[in-house]
Enzyme design. Structure first.
Site, PDB file in Angstrom:
ATOM      1  N   SER A 108       0.852  -1.196   0.000  1.00  0.00           N
ATOM      2  CA  SER A 108       0.000   0.000   0.000  1.00  0.00           C
ATOM      3  C   SER A 108       0.884   1.241   0.000  1.00  0.00           C
ATOM      4  CB  SER A 108      -0.857  -0.017   1.269  1.00  0.00           C
ATOM      5  OG  SER A 108      -1.381   1.257   1.525  1.00  0.00           O
ATOM      6  N   SER A 109       0.342   2.362  -0.472  1.00  0.00           N
ATOM      7  CA  SER A 109       1.125   3.603  -0.475  1.00  0.00           C
ATOM      8  C   SER A 109       1.383   4.125   0.942  1.00  0.00           C
ATOM      9  CB  SER A 109       0.429   4.680  -1.307  1.00  0.00           C
ATOM     10  OG  SER A 109      -0.855   4.941  -0.797  1.00  0.00           O
ATOM     11  N   CYS A 110       0.633   3.611   1.939  1.00  0.00           N
ATOM     12  CA  CYS A 110       0.837   4.108   3.310  1.00  0.00           C
ATOM     13  C   CYS A 110       2.105   3.549   3.953  1.00  0.00           C
ATOM     14  CB  CYS A 110      -0.374   3.826   4.181  1.00  0.00           C
ATOM     15  SG  CYS A 110      -0.591   2.092   4.556  1.00  0.00           S
ATOM     16  N   TYR A 137      -1.177  -0.990  10.232  1.00  0.00           N
ATOM     17  CA  TYR A 137      -1.348  -1.588   8.893  1.00  0.00           C
ATOM     18  C   TYR A 137      -0.066  -1.436   8.073  1.00  0.00           C
ATOM     19  CZ  TYR A 137      -3.375  -2.147   4.193  1.00  0.00           C
ATOM     20  OH  TYR A 137      -3.657  -2.539   2.905  1.00  0.00           O
ATOM     21  N   LYS A 141       2.393  -4.261   6.366  1.00  0.00           N
ATOM     22  CA  LYS A 141       2.688  -4.300   4.926  1.00  0.00           C
ATOM     23  C   LYS A 141       4.202  -4.194   4.666  1.00  0.00           C
ATOM     24  CE  LYS A 141      -1.312  -4.997   3.099  1.00  0.00           C
ATOM     25  NZ  LYS A 141      -1.532  -6.214   2.281  1.00  0.00           N
ATOM     26  N   LEU A 167      -7.234   2.783  -3.903  1.00  0.00           N
ATOM     27  CA  LEU A 167      -8.011   2.065  -4.929  1.00  0.00           C
ATOM     28  C   LEU A 167      -9.502   2.309  -4.751  1.00  0.00           C
ATOM     29  CD1 LEU A 167      -6.062  -1.279  -4.497  1.00  0.00           C
ATOM     30  CD2 LEU A 167      -5.755   0.396  -6.343  1.00  0.00           C
ATOM     31  N   HIS A 180     -13.065   3.380   2.671  1.00  0.00           N
ATOM     32  CA  HIS A 180     -12.186   4.455   2.198  1.00  0.00           C
ATOM     33  C   HIS A 180     -13.033   5.644   1.724  1.00  0.00           C
ATOM     34  CE1 HIS A 180      -9.372   0.968   1.789  1.00  0.00           C
ATOM     35  NE2 HIS A 180      -8.572   1.855   2.335  1.00  0.00           N
TER      36      HIS A 180
END
Ligand code: GFB
Length: 316
Positions: A108-110, A137, A141, A167, A180
């Site tokens: 994920s981008s986070c 999270y 990841k 997404l 989201h």
């Protein structure tokens, strides 16, 4: 990957897994293996090992995860770190033990630092503090990325890691609090229009910027990378464009046809100010997205309305 290769899609019922399954089917791959979470709890190590021993998949798309929006991440902090660590560890380890030829792990981008320079280059991983609302999270990841790297280093496994941006799309989660932002706003604007409400509340200040990728584009990118990408380095997947939450709210308002006002609830967290992906490496490999944001929101809204209709017609 041959058309009859045995391909396991972990998380095939979710938005990401179903997009990958649809893309594989479209391209003629016909030997897909799936299990629902009721059939196989991916957090149970022995159950996952038994599944791999029985099925012996050749390729694995690791799209199973506990996911949600900013509020869900911040509320269910233990579930977000534990479930994701367990799922990844079990699948990645069993993939190594049972000789999977290639595995694609979705991050994920986070995972990037909260205040990293923009756009986010892959090498910014682990260069600064994470955004607190989704730190559990993100840590899970990041551990998934490191598992893939370590199994490659020690055992020579061809395990790759891809980092999608935010997404949305087909089969999304429209929970009013836990989803989201994009599905949350589709539902809230739709319901406000149906109820004749005068205003819609959007969380935070409206100033954070986010990049959005349509689910079918992600499915296409994942299959493309399974076919063409074999490096240890993680790889960003995105569009290279972002919008503010205020601009997003206006787009959703337009698509749903709501005519009232937008107000902001500053008591809700903004999260990371910006997380725009640098997609230079992805573009250099020859992949680009095809669905632009306004078109994608219209497609997602149509899917939301279809699901709403079938839920209503299923009621006794
Ligand atoms: O999509 P979202 O929940 O996730 O929120 P993140 C994006 C932005 O939209 C935040 C604002 O600034 C929110 O304050 N927002 C406005 C809303 N109205 C709403 C609403 O009704 N619902 C929601 N959910 N947001 C997540 C991470 O961060 O992104 C995950 O928590 C994951 O770990 C995911 O990485 C992709 O982009 O802030």
């Amino acid at each position: 990957m041959e058309k009859n290769s045995k391909i396991y899609i972990a998380g095939h019922k979710g938005m990401v897994g179903s997009a990958i399954a649809a893309e594989l089917t479209k391209q003629g791959y016909h030997n897909l293996v799936t299990r629902s979470s009721a059939e196989l709890d991916l957090r149970r190590q022995e159950a996952v090992e038994a599944f791999f021993e029985q099925e012996k998949p050749e390729y694995v798309f690791l799209a199973a995860a506990k996911v949600g929006g900013i509020a869900a991440n911040n509320t269910y902090r233990a579930d977000f770190i534990y479930d994701n660590l367990a799922i990844e560890s079990n699948i990645i380890h069993s993939s190594a033990v049972y000789g999977v030829k290639k595995l694609l792990f979705l991050g994920s981008s986070c995972i990037y630092p909260k205040l990293a320079p923009q756009p986010l280059k892959e090498e910014y991983l682990l260069t600064g503090e994470l955004e607190p609302t989704n730190e559990p999270y993100a840590i899970a990841k990041i551990a998934g990325i490191k598992l893939c790297e370590a199994y490659r280093d020690q055992y020579g496994c061809n395990f790759i890691s891809v980092m999608p941006t935010n997404l949305y799309g087909i089969n999304d989660n429209y929970h009013p609090q836990h989803s989201h932002v994009l599905p949350a706003l589709i539902r809230r604007f739709h319901e406000a229009r149906e109820q004749g409400a005068r205003q819609v509340t959007v969380w935070g200040s409206g100033t954070p910027k986010r990049e959005f990728l349509f689910s079918a584009d992600l499915g296409n990118a994942c299959v493309f990378l399974m076919q063409h990408y074999n490096d240890k380095a993680l790889l960003n997947i995105g569009t290279g464009h972002d919008v503010s939450i205020a601009e997003l709210a206006q787009l959703v308002k337009d698509v749903t046809g709501f005519e009232g006002d937008i107000v902001y609830d500053a008591t809700q967290p903004d999260g990371t100010p910006r997380k725009l992906m640098d997609v230079t490496r992805l573009h250099n490999l020859g992949w680009r997205h095809t669905v632009e944001l306004k078109e994608g929101i219209a497609l997602a809204y149509a899917d939301f309305l279809k699901k709403l209709q079938s839920a209503i017609s299923c009621q006794p």
